[in-house]
Scaffold this active site. Structure first.
Site, short mmCIF file in Angstrom:
data_model
loop_
_atom_site.label_atom_id
_atom_site.label_comp_id
_atom_site.label_asym_id
_atom_site.label_seq_id
_atom_site.Cartn_x
_atom_site.Cartn_y
_atom_site.Cartn_z
N CYS A 63 66.18 2.98 5.14
CA CYS A 63 66.57 3.11 6.55
C CYS A 63 66.84 1.73 7.14
O CYS A 63 66.10 0.79 6.90
CB CYS A 63 65.48 3.82 7.35
N HIS A 64 67.89 1.64 7.96
CA HIS A 64 68.23 0.38 8.60
C HIS A 64 67.39 0.19 9.87
O HIS A 64 67.27 1.12 10.67
CB HIS A 64 69.71 0.37 8.99
N GLU A 99 65.01 9.01 12.02
CA GLU A 99 64.06 8.56 13.03
C GLU A 99 63.53 9.73 13.84
O GLU A 99 62.32 9.79 14.14
CB GLU A 99 64.75 7.55 13.96
N ASP A 113 45.46 16.07 13.29
CA ASP A 113 44.26 15.23 13.21
C ASP A 113 43.34 15.46 14.41
O ASP A 113 42.10 15.49 14.26
CB ASP A 113 44.67 13.76 13.15
#
Length: 302
Positions: A63-64, A99, A113
């Protein structure tokens, strides 16, 4: 990483989702009433998701890194399911689908969590991309099949057989990559009369796009703009600006090129640099977006 230096920065938008399923209504009530022992589930998970979006390039090697200019995180409760919706925006050369999905994943994991002390049956489902906008896929259908293209190489040395044409072939290769066909390919010397005769000939033949390469520099023999400008019905400065801006970001000498764009009747006429890189970069800068002009020129509707 994939080379994206040839791409132009455009507005990119991606929307992704994740589904968090709990096992009891009591868990939903605890989230709504903010009585989960670890704190505010929605607020904490939103913060985690924002970090997840921004940290995507740190964790996924291909990924950039990119500027993230907007992220929205929303929740929808449907029974025992909580839908996480993430919208990410940027103005950049590549999209933000990963993203958005990474952010949705992190939100869901943080919720898991925080909820596991009170609910052992929490599950994460359906992390997926819902929508994307911007870039090549959003503009690929901005023209109709059947457009006719002519490529004209303006060069004394190439027309005399002293040098091989590469710029014209690079232009045709770009057209081919877009599924567009070149119906005429000619090489002529840097002469005003030859340049004007060719464009008039192609306009008479109803060629849709005539692309010249060469003769846009500053030497005495660079006369393509002088030949074409008197014949144009309308000049299109935005195309010329886009070509020079794109080139200037890659080569400081691009500011010296005198590229021209305009119309003669409903034929689009382009004069691009004669160097191979200059021709390639000019084509990358404006194609296929420039073909949107035919929606107006020919009254096409999508």
């Amino acid at each position: 990483m994939v080379d994206i230096t040839h791409k132009s920065a455009t507005l990119r938008v991606a929307v992704a989702q994740a589904i968090v399923k709990v096992s009891a209504q009591e868990t939903i009530d605890a989230i709504k009433n903010n009585t989960v022992p670890k704190g505010d589930v929605f607020a904490a998970s939103k913060a985690a998701g924002l970090l997840g979006v921004k940290k995507t390039a740190d964790l996924l090697p291909d990924c950039h890194p990119m500027p993230i200019e907007y992220t929205a995180i929303d929740y929808e409760i449907n029974g025992l399911e909580i839908k996480v919706l993430i919208t990410v925006k940027t103005i950049y050369k590549t999209g933000v689908e990963v993203e958005a999905m990474h952010g949705a994943s992190i939100v869901a994991l943080n919720m898991y969590d925080m909820l596991k002390p009170i609910d052992k049956g929490v599950e994460i489902h359906h992390i997926k991309l819902l929508e994307k906008k911007g870039g090549k896929s959003s503009y690929q259908n901005q023209y109709k099949d059947g457009l006719k293209f002519a490529v004209v190489v303006c060069s004394d040395t190439i027309s005399a057989g002293k040098k091989e044409d590469r710029a014209g072939k690079a232009i045709m290769a770009k057209l081919k990559s877009l599924g567009l066909k070149t119906s005429h390919y000619v090489i002529i010397p840097d002469e005003v009369t030859d340049i004007q005769e060719k464009v008039n000939e192609f306009v008479a033949k109803d060629i849709d796009v005539v692309i010249y390469t060469g003769g846009t520099g500053l030497s005495e023999r660079d006369v393509t703009p002088e030949a074409l400008l008197p014949l144009l019905d309308r000049r299109i400065p935005g195309i010329e600006e886009a070509i020079r801006d794109y080139g200037q970001q890659r080569m400081p000498y691009a500011m010296l090129s005198r590229s021209v764009a305009g119309t003669i009747k409903d034929t689009l006429v382009l004069a691009l640099p004669g160097s191979t890189n200059g021709a390639k970069e000019s084509m990358d800068a404006i194609f296929p977006h420039v073909l949107h002009s035919f929606k107006v020129l020919k009254g096409w509707q999508h």
